[in-house]
Design a protein around this motif. Structure first.
Motif, PDB file in Angstrom:
ATOM      1  N   VAL A  39       0.841  -1.202   0.000  1.00 20.33           N
ATOM      2  CA  VAL A  39       0.000   0.000   0.000  1.00 20.33           C
ATOM      3  C   VAL A  39       0.878   1.254   0.000  1.00 20.33           C
ATOM      4  N   LEU A  86      -7.110  10.724  12.703  1.00 20.15           N
ATOM      5  CA  LEU A  86      -6.394   9.451  12.833  1.00 20.15           C
ATOM      6  C   LEU A  86      -5.712   9.309  14.187  1.00 20.15           C
ATOM      7  N   VAL A  89      -8.443   7.554  15.898  1.00 24.65           N
ATOM      8  CA  VAL A  89      -8.738   6.223  15.342  1.00 24.65           C
ATOM      9  C   VAL A  89      -7.636   5.226  15.683  1.00 24.65           C
ATOM     10  N   VAL A  90      -6.382   5.617  15.454  1.00 25.77           N
ATOM     11  CA  VAL A  90      -5.261   4.687  15.647  1.00 25.77           C
ATOM     12  C   VAL A  90      -5.062   4.368  17.118  1.00 25.77           C
ATOM     13  N   ARG A  93      -7.824   2.181  18.734  1.00 25.39           N
ATOM     14  CA  ARG A  93      -7.733   0.784  18.299  1.00 25.39           C
ATOM     15  C   ARG A  93      -6.665   0.052  19.116  1.00 25.39           C
ATOM     16  N   SER A 108     -18.700   1.539  15.820  1.00 21.64           N
ATOM     17  CA  SER A 108     -18.848   1.142  14.411  1.00 21.64           C
ATOM     18  C   SER A 108     -17.498   0.942  13.748  1.00 21.64           C
ATOM     19  N   LEU A 109     -16.439   1.495  14.344  1.00 22.05           N
ATOM     20  CA  LEU A 109     -15.125   1.353  13.744  1.00 22.05           C
ATOM     21  C   LEU A 109     -14.403   0.112  14.248  1.00 22.05           C
ATOM     22  N   SER A 110     -14.949  -0.510  15.322  1.00 24.59           N
ATOM     23  CA  SER A 110     -14.265  -1.688  15.857  1.00 24.59           C
ATOM     24  C   SER A 110     -14.454  -2.847  14.886  1.00 24.59           C
ATOM     25  N   ARG A 111     -13.669  -3.881  15.062  1.00 22.32           N
ATOM     26  CA  ARG A 111     -13.692  -4.994  14.106  1.00 22.32           C
ATOM     27  C   ARG A 111     -15.099  -5.573  13.940  1.00 22.32           C
ATOM     28  N   ASN A 112     -15.607  -5.502  12.733  1.00 23.21           N
ATOM     29  CA  ASN A 112     -16.962  -5.985  12.460  1.00 23.21           C
ATOM     30  C   ASN A 112     -16.935  -7.436  12.048  1.00 23.21           C
ATOM     31  N   ARG A 113     -16.458  -8.290  12.914  1.00 21.62           N
ATOM     32  CA  ARG A 113     -16.407  -9.702  12.523  1.00 21.62           C
ATOM     33  C   ARG A 113     -17.125 -10.571  13.523  1.00 21.62           C
TER      34      ARG A 113
END
Lengths: 113, 211
Positions: A39, A86, A89-90, A93, A108-113
């Motif tokens: 990236v 950020l 955000v960073v 997390r 909503s930003l946490s891991r959506n799994r």
């Protein structure tokens, strides 16, 4: 073709060729497994392409300082937008990874799994 | 003198001042556009930081070939647009009109390819919703951003097509004087910005998970 026509096509055509070469490079680099570097390379090459378009096609290279200031102001505010957002955000997390039982920050930003 | 009077608009008394004002104005507008697309890119970044692996899984589902060909098409349209703008400055009317026309054709090509790509995405159930093709919920976030970002980009491109096409048609019919007209430069700068946005979107949408 007059000398003037040739000069215009030559100058802009060289930038276009450089853009196509860079497109080939970024396309090729994306197929080499480099992990997180993929990236970085993709965005770095995009940055060079953007610089070519902005400086030569858009003529920012020989624009008066007022115009450069207007362009720089956009980049300046964009940087503030990214850095301040950020930061939250960073770090939130990392906090959640260290304390998984804590439901902090943006749900909503946490891991959506 | 009559043709020049058509280009010069109030409140300006001199064309050089009007051109400076127009260029300054469009750059302010482009800076605000940068923030507009920047906020979407920020949203993308924040969700990608939170779901790094899922975003790569989702990104792999985009069509790399349509994306790459369209990048080349759009960069070529920037070439013809830059030549058109510089030819207009040098009072080369035919070259200006031909290059404006080529820019419109390339822009339309981009939209046609994008249309085929969208059709393929719809067929592969890549529209977020109940029948979405991928399992992980965050893949829907990626594709929601994909549709919003490429959709808004396509709207910008369509507006650009109208502006460039207008100059090409009225320039050819001699309804608009192309030489020294600030409208040509303003249109060109807007067109290049649409290209710049796509250049940034390309690695973030199409180049993920290819290795």
């Amino acid at each position: 073709m007059s000398a003037q026509t040739y000069a215009i096509w030559r100058k802009n055509g060289l930038v276009w060729l450089a853009l196509l070469v860079l497109l080939g490079l970024t396309f090729g680099a994306a197929h080499i497994p480099l992990g997180g570097l993929n990236v970085v390379i993709g965005l770095a090459i995009a940055g060079i392409k953007v610089a070519l378009v902005v400086v030569i096609f858009m003529g920012l290279g020989h624009s008066p300082s007022l115009i450069r200031l207007a362009a720089a102001a956009g980049v300046f505010w964009l940087t503030i937008l990214f850095v301040l957002t950020l930061t939250d955000v960073v770090t939130s997390r990392q906090f959640q990874n260290a304390h998984p039982q804590t439901k902090g920050g943006e749900q909503s930003l946490s891991r959506n799994r | 003198m009559i043709a020049r009077a058509k280009v010069l608009q109030p409140p300006w008394k001199e064309l050089s001042r009007q051109r400076e004002g127009a260029t300054f104005g469009i750059w302010i507008f482009l800076a605000s556009e940068l923030l507009f697309f920047g906020s979407l890119l920020l949203l993308y970044t924040a969700y990608r930081v939170a779901n790094p692996d899922v975003f790569i899984t989702a990104g792999r589902e985009t069509d790399l070939w349509y994306g790459t060909v369209n990048t080349a098409v759009l960069m070529t349209s920037s070439l013809t647009m830059a030549v058109a703008a510089q030819a207009a400055e040098a009072d080369m009317r035919h070259l200006t009109i031909w290059c404006l026309g080529a820019t419109v054709v390339l822009g339309l090509m981009f939209l046609v390819f994008k249309g085929f790509e969208y059709a393929e995405d719809i067929e592969k159930n890549l529209v977020p919703g109940a029948n979405f093709a991928l399992k992980e919920p965050a893949t829907q976030i990626f594709f929601a951003l994909y549709w919003i970002m490429t959709g808004i980009h396509a709207i910008h491109l369509s507006i650009g097509l109208g502006l460039v096409g207008r100059l090409a048609v009225f320039g050819a019919l001699r309804g608009v004087q192309l030489r020294e007209n600030p409208q040509v430069e303003v249109t060109a700068l807007y067109w290049h910005l649409v290209d710049v946005i796509w250049i940034i979107l390309y690695p973030l949408i199409y180049l993920m998970g290819r290795s």
